[in-house]
Design an enzyme around this catalytic site. Structure first.
Site, PDB file in Angstrom:
ATOM      1  N   CYS A   1      61.574 -59.448  86.937  1.00 52.20           N
ATOM      2  CA  CYS A   1      60.654 -59.519  85.808  1.00 52.20           C
ATOM      3  C   CYS A   1      59.527 -60.466  86.189  1.00 52.20           C
ATOM      4  CB  CYS A   1      61.349 -59.922  84.514  1.00 52.20           C
ATOM      5  SG  CYS A   1      62.124 -61.526  84.535  1.00 52.20           S
ATOM      6  N   SER A   2      58.354 -60.211  85.614  1.00 52.15           N
ATOM      7  CA  SER A   2      57.140 -60.903  86.048  1.00 52.15           C
ATOM      8  C   SER A   2      56.981 -62.311  85.499  1.00 52.15           C
ATOM      9  CB  SER A   2      55.912 -60.073  85.646  1.00 52.15           C
ATOM     10  OG  SER A   2      55.999 -58.800  86.232  1.00 52.15           O
ATOM     11  N   THR A   3      57.599 -62.604  84.377  1.00 51.54           N
ATOM     12  CA  THR A   3      57.430 -63.939  83.795  1.00 51.54           C
ATOM     13  C   THR A   3      58.796 -64.541  83.493  1.00 51.54           C
ATOM     14  OG1 THR A   3      57.385 -63.231  81.486  1.00 51.54           O
ATOM     15  CG2 THR A   3      55.274 -63.193  82.672  1.00 51.54           C
TER      16      THR A   3
END
Length: 141
Positions: free
Chosen positions: A11-13
């Site tokens: 996941c990006s964050t």
């Protein structure tokens, strides 16, 4: 060789949750200990420790499983680089396996030769005559 499913999720964050991706990997048959994760890393960042660990874990006959393709790569060049890494890892695994087989065959061959009395170890560099001459010159013979 038994096939192992190796899972990867990202996941990006840090605020995003990996639960849905992890659940999907479980549904696809990936064991928990075979799931590698990256949290807070965008797909454009090629330095993804979880992905590196997943790729390193893949062996010949294994399957790399991702919940969605965009979790693995964000571009064709990135996907190509990952594919190249996988091929390289598999080729390296075969090379290591072949070296192990070669060592095993060599040891077995040496054991058979030794049992037949044909393997006497390393031969001396000097002939018996040269050894006597060297001993005479040193005054010990």
């Amino acid at each position: 060789m038994s096939e192992t499913l190796i899972g990867y999720a990202r996941c990006s964050t840090d605020a995003q949750d990996l639960t849905a991706q992890r659940d999907r990997l479980h549904e696809l048959g990936v064991a928990e200990e075979c799931i590698y994760l990256d949290q807070g890393l965008t797909g454009t960042n090629r330095k993804r420790p979880g992905l590196d660990q997943a790729l390193a874990a893949v062996r010949a006959g294994d399957t790399l499983v991702v919940p969605k393709l965009d979790r693995l790569a964000r571009s064709v060049p990135d996907a190509r680089a990952i594919g190249d890494d996988l091929v390289f890892n598999i080729l390296a695994t075969f090379a290591e396996f072949e070296v192990d087989l070669l060592r095993m065959r060599t040891r077995e061959g040496m054991a058979v030769a030794r049992a037949k009395g044909k393997l006497r170890g390393k031969q001396p560099k000097l002939s018996a005559r040269q050894q006597r001459e060297l001993a005479r010159m040193a005054g010990t013979g």
